[in-house]
Design an enzyme around this catalytic site. Structure first.
Site, PDB file in Angstrom:
ATOM      1  N   GLY A   1      25.890  48.068  35.954  1.00 54.76           N
ATOM      2  CA  GLY A   1      26.245  48.027  37.255  1.00 54.76           C
ATOM      3  C   GLY A   1      27.051  46.923  37.545  1.00 54.76           C
ATOM      4  O   GLY A   1      27.051  46.280  38.866  1.00 54.76           O
TER       5      GLY A   1
ATOM      6  N   ARG B   1      35.695  54.007  41.557  1.00 61.37           N
ATOM      7  CA  ARG B   1      35.535  52.755  40.612  1.00 61.37           C
ATOM      8  C   ARG B   1      36.667  52.526  39.853  1.00 61.37           C
ATOM      9  O   ARG B   1      37.122  53.559  39.480  1.00 61.37           O
ATOM     10  CB  ARG B   1      34.259  52.828  39.932  1.00 61.37           C
TER      11      ARG B   1
ATOM     12  N   HIS C   1      30.128  65.986  43.014  1.00 58.85           N
ATOM     13  CA  HIS C   1      31.311  65.567  42.350  1.00 58.85           C
ATOM     14  C   HIS C   1      32.444  66.317  42.325  1.00 58.85           C
ATOM     15  O   HIS C   1      33.416  66.002  41.701  1.00 58.85           O
ATOM     16  CB  HIS C   1      30.723  65.363  40.705  1.00 58.85           C
TER      17      HIS C   1
END
Length: 343
Positions: A308, A174, A152
Site C-alpha cells: 500500500g 492510482r 470495477h
C-alpha cells in the site's frame, strides 16, 4: 446487536439467504445465449486463470461477464445510493473501509465496528463478484437506505439507472505505475499454480496494451474523470496518492460528498483520526479476519494486502518500461486535465 444489524444489512446476500436472494434458473436458452456471446467476443489468456473477454470495450474476466450483464439488466439505483468504483488494486479495500466507517460512524465506535469481524468487501459488496455472481439475482429492496455498493465496471457500461438516478459515485484512482505493480503481485499470488510464474515483462506488455481485468486502464480512469467534470456533485474523484499524503483532508472531502460532513465537535474530539487509524492499511492487514479465509472463493483474503505504498514501482520497472508508460500516459491524458502523482 448493532454490529449484527450492519452485517445483516450489508452481508446477508453473501450467505445466500433464500429470503433475500432469488437464484436464477439455469435456463437452457440463456445458457446458449451466453455461450454464443462469449464465442463472438475477442479473448485473451487471463493473468490469474481462464480468459478475459473484450465486452463493451473493456476486458472482463470470464466468470464476471454474466454477472456484469445481470447487473446492467436488473440493478435499479436509488438517489441515496453510493457506488464505490475502482480499477483493481487501486486501494479498493481501503476506500470501502473508510466510506463505510464514515457513513456509519454514528452507530459504531472503533471498538464496536464491524470491521473488527468482517472484511471491507463484505460490508460494501461488489455487484459483479458477489451480488450478481453465480447466476444470482439479489433482491436489493431489502437493503436499507442509504445503500453502498462497489464495482470495477467502466462508466459507459454502468446501468442506465446508475447514470440517471443522481446517486453518488466515488472513484478512487492510482497512478498506473504503482497500480500495475500491485496488480502484478496480486495476480502472481492468486494465479493458478498450473500456469506457472507470471512474467513481469509479459504482464507489463499486456497492461500497456490495455489488458488486465476491466481495462484498458486509461479508458477506465478517463471515463469517470470526464463525468466528474460534468457532474461534480454526483461523481467524486479521489487519488490514492493524495490519500496517502493527507488522509484527513481527503476523508473530510469524502464525508462532505457523502452528505455526512464531520462537525467541528467531531473534529475536535478526534473522530477523523480515530476512523483514519481504524481503517489504515497496517491495522486492517493485522486483523485476524483479513489474514484467513478466501475472498468469495476467488482467492485468499490475505492477498488483498501487500504494501500500500506510493512509488514502489521504482523497485521493479526498467528505464525502458518507465519511458514506455510515460509516453502512453502523455498521449492518453493529453488535454484531459488529469495528472498522476507517481512518487
Amino acid at each position: 446487536m448493532e454490529r449484527q444489524a450492519v452485517r445483516d444489512n450489508y452481508c446477508t446476500v453473501h450467505i445466500m439467504d433464500d429470503t433475500q436472494m432469488i437464484t436464477k434458473n439455469n435456463n437452457l436458452a440463456e445458457t446458449d445465449e451466453l455461450a454464443d456471446l462469449l464465442s463472438s467476443l475477442p479473448k485473451e489468456k487471463s493473468w490469474r486463470s481462464g480468459y478475459v473477454y473484450r465486452y463493451q470495450g473493456f476486458w472482463c474476466p470470464e466468470k464476471q461477464v454474466p454477472a456484469v450483464i445481470a447487473f446492467q439488466k436488473h440493478f435499479l439505483a436509488q438517489k441515496t445510493d453510493t457506488i464505490i468504483v475502482t480499477m483493481p488494486k487501486s486501494g479498493t479495500t481501503w476506500l470501502k473501509a473508510l466510506a463505510f466507517s464514515i457513513m456509519n460512524r454514528a452507530k459504531y465506535t472503533p471498538s464496536s465496528s464491524p470491521l473488527n469481524s468482517a472484511n471491507p468487501h463484505d460490508l460494501v459488496p461488489f455487484f459483479e463478484f458477489g451480488l450478481y455472481a453465480n447466476n444470482q439475482i439479489p433482491d436489493l429492496s431489502t437493503f436499507p437506505s442509504p445503500r453502498m455498493f462497489a464495482t470495477h465496471v467502466p462508466y459507459p457500461s454502468l446501468p442506465d439507472s446508475v447514470k440517471d438516478s443522481g446517486c453518488r459515485i466515488v472513484y478512487l484512482c492510482r497512478n498506473p505505475f504503482d497500480n500495475f505493480i500491485s496488480l502484478w503481485h496480486f495476480a502472481s499470488k492468486a494465479r493458478d499454480e498450473s500456469l506457472g510464474p507470471l512474467s513481469l515483462e509479459d504482464c507489463f506488455d499486456g497492461f500497456c496494451n490495455g489488458l488486465g481485468g476491466f481495462g484498458p486502464f486509461f479508458d477506465h480512469v478517463l471515463g469517470y474523470w470526464r463525468e466528474s467534470l460534468k457532474r461534480p456533485d454526483e461523481v467524486l474523484i479521489l487519488a490514492f496518492e493524495d490519500m496517502k499524503e493527507d488522509i484527513h483532508s481527503q476523508m473530510k472531502r469524502l464525508a462532505e460528498f457523502l452528505g455526512c460532513p464531520f462537525s467541528l465537535e467531531e473534529e475536535a474530539d478526534g473522530v477523523v483520526e480515530e476512523i483514519s487509524k481504524m481503517c489504515s492499511f497496517s491495522v486492517l492487514k493485522d486483523k485476524e479476519i483479513n489474514k484467513t479465509g478466501r475472498f468469495l472463493q476467488y482467492f485468499e483474503t490475505k492477498t488483498l494486502f501487500r504494501r500500500g505504498e506510493v512509488g514502489d514501482w521504482v523497485n521493479y520497472l526498467t528505464p525502458e518500461m518507465v519511458d514506455r508508460m510515460n509516453k502512453i500516459m502523455e498521449q492518453k491524458l493529453a488535454g484531459s486535465g488529469l495528472k498522476f502523482k507517481t512518487g
